[in-house]
Design an enzyme around this catalytic site. Structure first.
Site, PDB file in Angstrom:
ATOM      1  N   SER A  90      30.906  14.582  37.696  1.00  0.00           N
ATOM      2  CA  SER A  90      29.714  14.703  36.833  1.00  0.00           C
ATOM      3  C   SER A  90      29.524  13.353  36.157  1.00  0.00           C
ATOM      4  CB  SER A  90      29.987  15.779  35.758  1.00  0.00           C
ATOM      5  OG  SER A  90      29.026  15.718  34.720  1.00  0.00           O
TER       6      SER A  90
ATOM      7  N   TYR B 257      35.265  19.567  29.129  1.00  0.00           N
ATOM      8  CA  TYR B 257      34.539  19.428  30.403  1.00  0.00           C
ATOM      9  C   TYR B 257      34.573  17.970  30.863  1.00  0.00           C
ATOM     10  CZ  TYR B 257      30.700  19.777  33.790  1.00  0.00           C
ATOM     11  OH  TYR B 257      29.935  19.738  34.931  1.00  0.00           O
TER      12      TYR B 257
HETATM   13  P1  NAD Z   1      26.669  27.199  39.280  1.00  0.00           P
HETATM   14  O1  NAD Z   1      27.270  27.895  38.104  1.00  0.00           O
HETATM   15  O2  NAD Z   1      25.228  27.383  39.618  1.00  0.00           O
HETATM   16  O3  NAD Z   1      27.564  27.480  40.584  1.00  0.00           O
HETATM   17  C1  NAD Z   1      28.961  27.344  40.562  1.00  0.00           C
HETATM   18  C2  NAD Z   1      29.570  28.234  41.617  1.00  0.00           C
HETATM   19  O4  NAD Z   1      31.004  28.070  41.517  1.00  0.00           O
HETATM   20  C3  NAD Z   1      29.276  29.725  41.398  1.00  0.00           C
HETATM   21  O5  NAD Z   1      28.853  30.326  42.610  1.00  0.00           O
HETATM   22  C4  NAD Z   1      30.598  30.290  40.909  1.00  0.00           C
HETATM   23  O6  NAD Z   1      30.814  31.645  41.283  1.00  0.00           O
HETATM   24  C5  NAD Z   1      31.593  29.345  41.602  1.00  0.00           C
HETATM   25  N1  NAD Z   1      32.906  29.366  40.940  1.00  0.00           N
HETATM   26  C6  NAD Z   1      33.163  29.346  39.607  1.00  0.00           C
HETATM   27  N2  NAD Z   1      34.477  29.449  39.395  1.00  0.00           N
HETATM   28  C7  NAD Z   1      35.071  29.531  40.622  1.00  0.00           C
HETATM   29  C8  NAD Z   1      36.404  29.677  41.062  1.00  0.00           C
HETATM   30  N3  NAD Z   1      37.420  29.789  40.190  1.00  0.00           N
HETATM   31  N4  NAD Z   1      36.649  29.698  42.389  1.00  0.00           N
HETATM   32  C9  NAD Z   1      35.634  29.615  43.288  1.00  0.00           C
HETATM   33  N5  NAD Z   1      34.344  29.517  42.933  1.00  0.00           N
HETATM   34  C10 NAD Z   1      34.068  29.465  41.607  1.00  0.00           C
HETATM   35  O7  NAD Z   1      26.992  25.664  39.010  1.00  0.00           O
HETATM   36  P2  NAD Z   1      26.390  24.308  39.615  1.00  0.00           P
HETATM   37  O8  NAD Z   1      25.493  23.753  38.569  1.00  0.00           O
HETATM   38  O9  NAD Z   1      25.922  24.464  41.006  1.00  0.00           O
HETATM   39  O10 NAD Z   1      27.721  23.435  39.564  1.00  0.00           O
HETATM   40  C11 NAD Z   1      28.430  23.059  40.710  1.00  0.00           C
HETATM   41  C12 NAD Z   1      29.319  21.885  40.331  1.00  0.00           C
HETATM   42  O11 NAD Z   1      28.488  20.822  39.843  1.00  0.00           O
HETATM   43  C13 NAD Z   1      30.322  22.174  39.216  1.00  0.00           C
HETATM   44  O12 NAD Z   1      31.539  21.529  39.521  1.00  0.00           O
HETATM   45  C14 NAD Z   1      29.675  21.556  37.998  1.00  0.00           C
HETATM   46  O13 NAD Z   1      30.626  21.191  37.022  1.00  0.00           O
HETATM   47  C15 NAD Z   1      28.999  20.350  38.608  1.00  0.00           C
HETATM   48  N6  NAD Z   1      27.884  19.784  37.844  1.00  0.00           N
HETATM   49  C16 NAD Z   1      26.778  20.528  37.549  1.00  0.00           C
HETATM   50  C17 NAD Z   1      25.753  19.933  36.817  1.00  0.00           C
HETATM   51  C18 NAD Z   1      24.489  20.672  36.460  1.00  0.00           C
HETATM   52  O14 NAD Z   1      23.721  20.169  35.617  1.00  0.00           O
HETATM   53  N7  NAD Z   1      24.223  21.825  37.042  1.00  0.00           N
HETATM   54  C19 NAD Z   1      25.869  18.595  36.414  1.00  0.00           C
HETATM   55  C20 NAD Z   1      27.015  17.888  36.735  1.00  0.00           C
HETATM   56  C21 NAD Z   1      28.026  18.484  37.467  1.00  0.00           C
END
Ligand code: NAD
Length: 253
Positions: free
Chosen positions: A144, A157
């Site tokens: 991130s 985080y």
């Molecule tokens: P999201 O919440 O839409 O999806 C995350 C997915 O991960 C979900 O389907 C959830 O069930 C799954 N998950 C959670 N815990 C888990 C576990 N223990 N084992 C297996 N699966 C698990 O989130 P997103 O926004 O798509 O985020 C995906 C990645 O991107 C994450 O690592 C997040 O930290 C990172 N990220 C997101 C953003 C943002 O703004 N959305 C920004 C920077 C980084």
């Protein structure tokens, strides 16, 4: 840039939603077979349905990335189902609304570190031997922009995502001569359920989120997916140990 992915296999964690789902769809559209892994099995199965409906090839494997036995089983299933592994996108991650550092709890720390750091470490631990046995491959981990800098009320985080970059760089130098490239993507704010949970309840927060990106908007899941595909492609053959910001210019400020 040509993508030469046809006939290859990718495993994606957190592929039941958001960035993971979009990347699963993008890889499938390039002709890869996709192992869709998530702790949320109905949503992972839905991703598989979308891929199959579009003519692609995918299987769902339930996996909680914090559990070593689940991760080991996931990689065994990859081999059983498709007989090979070429790429991995270790993307499962969570964010919990936090206060300032001294207000954090041990439960918050353990939960965030468990998924975001231990999960990525466990996945690579079981993927690297498969990739080595096959003569190479590429891994992309989801960090991130919070892994490149800091923002208030995100200390745990942010620490977890700095750790993902540390794991990424370490694996990259340790396995470079084994023809395995390891990189990270560092998204800024992307329009997913995670974003909606954190920002959408408060319109001022959502406006602020758009404004922190010089491009004046938050990002899309497809924009992160293209960066992941690029990092896995031959176009990135000389790129390893890199943390690529996908951030509408946010880190340039
Ligand atoms: P999201 O919440 O839409 O999806 C995350 C997915 O991960 C979900 O389907 C959830 O069930 C799954 N998950 C959670 N815990 C888990 C576990 N223990 N084992 C297996 N699966 C698990 O989130 P997103 O926004 O798509 O985020 C995906 C990645 O991107 C994450 O690592 C997040 O930290 C990172 N990220 C997101 C953003 C943002 O703004 N959305 C920004 C920077 C980084």
């Amino acid at each position: 840039m040509s993508m030469t992915f046809s006939g290859q296999v990718v495993v994606i964690t957190g592929a039941g939603a958001g960035i993971g789902r979009a990347t699963a769809l993008a890889f499938a559209a390039e002709g890869l077979s996709v192992i869709v892994a998530d702790v949320d099995v109905p949503r992972a199965e839905q991703t598989v349905e979308f891929i199959r409906a579009a003519g692609g090839n995918a299987h769902c494997v339930p996996c909680d990335v914090t559990r070593e036995l689940d991760v080991k089983h996931l990689m065994e299933q990859v081999l059983l189902i498709y007989g090979r592994l070429d790429y991995a996108f270790n993307n499962a991650g969570i964010e919990i609304e936090q206060g300032r550092l001294a207000d954090g709890t041990q439960d918050e720390f353990d939960a965030i570190m468990g998924v975001n750091v231990k999960g990525v470490w466990l996945c690579m631990k079981y993927q690297l031997p498969l990739l080595m046995a096959q003569g190479g491959g590429a891994i992309v981990n989801t960090a991130s922009v919070a892994g490149l800098g800091a923002a208030p009320k995100m200390s745990i985080y942010s620490a977890s995502k700095h750790a993902v970059i540390g794991l990424t760089k370490s694996a990259a130098i340790e396995y470079a001569k084994k023809h395995i490239r390891v990189n990270a993507v560092c998204p800024a704010v992307i329009d997913t359920d995670m974003f909606r949970r954190a920002y959408e309840s408060d319109p001022k927060k959502a406006e602020f989120a758009a404004a922190i990106h010089p491009v004046g908007r938050i990002g899309t899941v497809e924009e992160v997916a293209s960066a992941v595909l690029y990092l896995c492609s031959d176009g990135a053959a000389f790129t390893t140990g890199h943390a690529l910001a996908v951030d509408g210019g946010a880190m340039a400020i």
